[in-house]
Design a protein around this motif. Sequence first.
Motif, PDB file in Angstrom:
ATOM      1  N   PHE B  88      33.713  42.194  50.799  1.00 44.47           N
ATOM      2  CA  PHE B  88      32.515  41.388  51.028  1.00 44.47           C
ATOM      3  C   PHE B  88      32.850  39.921  51.262  1.00 44.47           C
ATOM      4  CE2 PHE B  88      29.895  44.899  50.396  1.00 44.47           C
ATOM      5  CZ  PHE B  88      30.365  45.619  49.306  1.00 44.47           C
ATOM      6  N   GLU B  89      34.123  39.617  51.299  1.00 41.13           N
ATOM      7  CA  GLU B  89      34.597  38.262  51.593  1.00 41.13           C
ATOM      8  C   GLU B  89      33.995  37.231  50.661  1.00 41.13           C
ATOM      9  OE1 GLU B  89      35.534  39.015  56.325  1.00 41.13           O
ATOM     10  OE2 GLU B  89      33.772  37.851  55.758  1.00 41.13           O
ATOM     11  N   TRP B  90      34.044  37.518  49.380  1.00 38.28           N
ATOM     12  CA  TRP B  90      33.679  36.505  48.410  1.00 38.28           C
ATOM     13  C   TRP B  90      34.655  36.589  47.255  1.00 38.28           C
ATOM     14  CZ3 TRP B  90      28.441  39.346  48.146  1.00 38.28           C
ATOM     15  CH2 TRP B  90      28.495  40.476  47.333  1.00 38.28           C
ATOM     16  N   GLU B  91      34.625  35.588  46.391  1.00 37.87           N
ATOM     17  CA  GLU B  91      35.529  35.653  45.237  1.00 37.87           C
ATOM     18  C   GLU B  91      34.791  35.303  43.949  1.00 37.87           C
ATOM     19  OE1 GLU B  91      37.977  32.071  46.882  1.00 37.87           O
ATOM     20  OE2 GLU B  91      38.392  32.126  44.733  1.00 37.87           O
ATOM     21  N   LEU B  92      35.278  35.869  42.889  1.00 42.67           N
ATOM     22  CA  LEU B  92      34.679  35.608  41.579  1.00 42.67           C
ATOM     23  C   LEU B  92      35.450  34.501  40.892  1.00 42.67           C
ATOM     24  CD1 LEU B  92      34.221  39.220  40.151  1.00 42.67           C
ATOM     25  CD2 LEU B  92      32.611  37.856  41.439  1.00 42.67           C
ATOM     26  N   LEU B  93      34.746  33.773  40.068  1.00 41.63           N
ATOM     27  CA  LEU B  93      35.444  32.846  39.178  1.00 41.63           C
ATOM     28  C   LEU B  93      36.295  33.684  38.234  1.00 41.63           C
ATOM     29  CD1 LEU B  93      33.081  30.058  37.839  1.00 41.63           C
ATOM     30  CD2 LEU B  93      34.936  29.872  39.465  1.00 41.63           C
ATOM     31  N   PRO B  94      37.516  33.210  37.929  1.00 39.56           N
ATOM     32  CA  PRO B  94      38.383  34.052  37.095  1.00 39.56           C
ATOM     33  C   PRO B  94      38.029  34.038  35.615  1.00 39.56           C
ATOM     34  CG  PRO B  94      39.487  32.009  37.616  1.00 39.56           C
ATOM     35  CD  PRO B  94      38.192  31.979  38.365  1.00 39.56           C
ATOM     36  N   GLU B  95      36.736  33.923  35.329  1.00 41.21           N
ATOM     37  CA  GLU B  95      36.282  33.947  33.937  1.00 41.21           C
ATOM     38  C   GLU B  95      35.109  34.900  33.844  1.00 41.21           C
ATOM     39  OE1 GLU B  95      36.689  29.962  31.211  1.00 41.21           O
ATOM     40  OE2 GLU B  95      34.905  30.259  32.404  1.00 41.21           O
ATOM     41  N   ILE B  96      35.194  35.872  32.960  1.00 39.76           N
ATOM     42  CA  ILE B  96      34.084  36.817  32.814  1.00 39.76           C
ATOM     43  C   ILE B  96      33.545  36.690  31.403  1.00 39.76           C
ATOM     44  CG2 ILE B  96      33.420  39.244  32.866  1.00 39.76           C
ATOM     45  CD1 ILE B  96      35.630  39.760  34.793  1.00 39.76           C
ATOM     46  N   GLY B  97      32.235  36.617  31.303  1.00 38.97           N
ATOM     47  CA  GLY B  97      31.620  36.521  29.979  1.00 38.97           C
ATOM     48  C   GLY B  97      31.153  37.894  29.526  1.00 38.97           C
ATOM     49  N   VAL B  98      31.134  38.076  28.215  1.00 34.01           N
ATOM     50  CA  VAL B  98      30.636  39.340  27.683  1.00 34.01           C
ATOM     51  C   VAL B  98      29.849  39.042  26.410  1.00 34.01           C
ATOM     52  CG1 VAL B  98      32.723  39.835  26.351  1.00 34.01           C
ATOM     53  CG2 VAL B  98      31.292  41.694  27.080  1.00 34.01           C
ATOM     54  N   VAL B  99      28.751  39.760  26.227  1.00 35.87           N
ATOM     55  CA  VAL B  99      27.911  39.563  25.050  1.00 35.87           C
ATOM     56  C   VAL B  99      28.199  40.691  24.064  1.00 35.87           C
ATOM     57  CG1 VAL B  99      25.547  39.389  24.191  1.00 35.87           C
ATOM     58  CG2 VAL B  99      26.116  38.491  26.439  1.00 35.87           C
ATOM     59  N   VAL B 112      42.703  38.150  35.287  1.00 36.31           N
ATOM     60  CA  VAL B 112      44.031  37.783  35.802  1.00 36.31           C
ATOM     61  C   VAL B 112      44.436  38.780  36.873  1.00 36.31           C
ATOM     62  CG1 VAL B 112      46.442  37.426  35.189  1.00 36.31           C
ATOM     63  CG2 VAL B 112      44.644  36.866  33.537  1.00 36.31           C
ATOM     64  N   TYR B 113      44.815  38.248  38.024  1.00 38.30           N
ATOM     65  CA  TYR B 113      45.215  39.117  39.134  1.00 38.30           C
ATOM     66  C   TYR B 113      46.737  39.246  39.150  1.00 38.30           C
ATOM     67  CZ  TYR B 113      40.456  38.366  40.820  1.00 38.30           C
ATOM     68  OH  TYR B 113      39.087  38.301  40.922  1.00 38.30           O
ATOM     69  N   THR B 114      47.185  40.457  39.449  1.00 41.77           N
ATOM     70  CA  THR B 114      48.625  40.699  39.584  1.00 41.77           C
ATOM     71  C   THR B 114      48.845  41.406  40.921  1.00 41.77           C
ATOM     72  OG1 THR B 114      48.557  42.916  38.639  1.00 41.77           O
ATOM     73  CG2 THR B 114      48.742  41.075  37.085  1.00 41.77           C
ATOM     74  N   PRO B 115      50.084  41.553  41.349  1.00 41.09           N
ATOM     75  CA  PRO B 115      50.310  42.284  42.604  1.00 41.09           C
ATOM     76  C   PRO B 115      49.784  43.721  42.549  1.00 41.09           C
ATOM     77  CG  PRO B 115      52.266  41.082  41.972  1.00 41.09           C
ATOM     78  CD  PRO B 115      51.308  40.950  40.822  1.00 41.09           C
ATOM     79  N   GLY B 117      47.102  44.747  40.692  1.00 41.30           N
ATOM     80  CA  GLY B 117      45.666  44.869  40.380  1.00 41.30           C
ATOM     81  C   GLY B 117      45.192  43.688  39.582  1.00 41.30           C
ATOM     82  N   PHE B 118      44.494  43.953  38.499  1.00 38.61           N
ATOM     83  CA  PHE B 118      44.020  42.856  37.665  1.00 38.61           C
ATOM     84  C   PHE B 118      43.859  43.374  36.235  1.00 38.61           C
ATOM     85  CE2 PHE B 118      39.744  44.575  37.322  1.00 38.61           C
ATOM     86  CZ  PHE B 118      39.542  45.214  38.511  1.00 38.61           C
ATOM     87  N   TYR B 119      43.804  42.423  35.309  1.00 38.80           N
ATOM     88  CA  TYR B 119      43.551  42.785  33.919  1.00 38.80           C
ATOM     89  C   TYR B 119      42.785  41.656  33.245  1.00 38.80           C
ATOM     90  CZ  TYR B 119      47.580  39.791  32.708  1.00 38.80           C
ATOM     91  OH  TYR B 119      48.441  38.738  32.562  1.00 38.80           O
ATOM     92  N   ILE B 120      42.308  41.954  32.049  1.00 35.02           N
ATOM     93  CA  ILE B 120      41.521  40.978  31.298  1.00 35.02           C
ATOM     94  C   ILE B 120      42.405  40.386  30.195  1.00 35.02           C
ATOM     95  CG2 ILE B 120      39.504  40.652  29.811  1.00 35.02           C
ATOM     96  CD1 ILE B 120      38.744  41.313  32.686  1.00 35.02           C
ATOM     97  N   ASP B 121      42.348  39.085  30.075  1.00 34.02           N
ATOM     98  CA  ASP B 121      43.143  38.417  29.037  1.00 34.02           C
ATOM     99  C   ASP B 121      42.262  37.506  28.169  1.00 34.02           C
ATOM    100  OD1 ASP B 121      45.896  36.082  28.960  1.00 34.02           O
ATOM    101  OD2 ASP B 121      45.296  37.645  27.554  1.00 34.02           O
TER     102      ASP B 121
END
Lengths: 181, 121
Positions: B88-99, B112-115, B117-121
Amino acid sequence: MSNNNISVFGSVNIEFDLDVCSRVGDVITSTDTYDFSKFKYAVSNNDFRLQRFMNEKSFADTKIVTTTPTFKKYFFFPEIDFLPDLAYISANSIDIDSCSDQLLALLLAIWTEKKHVFLFGYDIEDLTEREILWEVGKFYPHTNIVYVRKPNINKISLFDSYPNMSVMDYNEFKVFANEKV
Amino acid sequence: MKKSDVFLKYYITVRWPPVCRNRSLEVMETRPDLVDQMNAFRVKIENVCKLLLKHRCQMDYNHNLLGVNLWLESGQDLYEFILRQPEFEWELLPEIGVVNRLTGEFKKFNLVYTPNGFYID
């Protein structure tokens, strides 16, 4: 249901009617061995146990809670939440992932600020767990921690030095639960 | 909580198109073209959410300098959303909030993106 009581099921498997516990208050488990659908919380920092909690039907209405480092692995699973900040852990700079599941369940029970916390199947034969239980009792002097065990003519005096800790047997607990209803 | 209750657990921010980023309200008053682009971007996100997401999501219509804020109910939807950013040619801020359901506490984690994929830190 009373708002003053909460029961915690530790790592030792016991045979006890869990419905009795649910009559006096909320029930927290740290193990997946009970087939009971009324646990309010299930606490673990063990991957295998967490996956069992997620997959078992009996835990469908239970809030599954784990430590923040473990939570990151299960971030995309909405059934899982992270533990709140636990004062005992922060004050003693303990590595939360090294805590036993039963300790986390006990601390979560105390966090709910219920007056009485009843421990079932809580492993105190492990000397480290026993010492930690004493320390937790001292750290939270306003919470009554009751160790509930099988009826036994031999008294245990492990908690005699702690004014907020005591021992009860299953029959006494059932009488207590019946009075509450 | 009853199963029928919707709980919007996850909070993400989709960054504005580059030309619209970090534009204050004062600038936007003098640049209606930017406002049009931002509105079109919101509509695009809404349409994609309707197509892509299987559970409830809610857009936050308060103005944000960084991007469009979204609340999502499902972790699976969030995962798809992150995975399909290039599409969709957009990007997310690399911060995700959770309640947290227990405490209502809102906590942010890093994406965090890696070659691989990605993971949560």
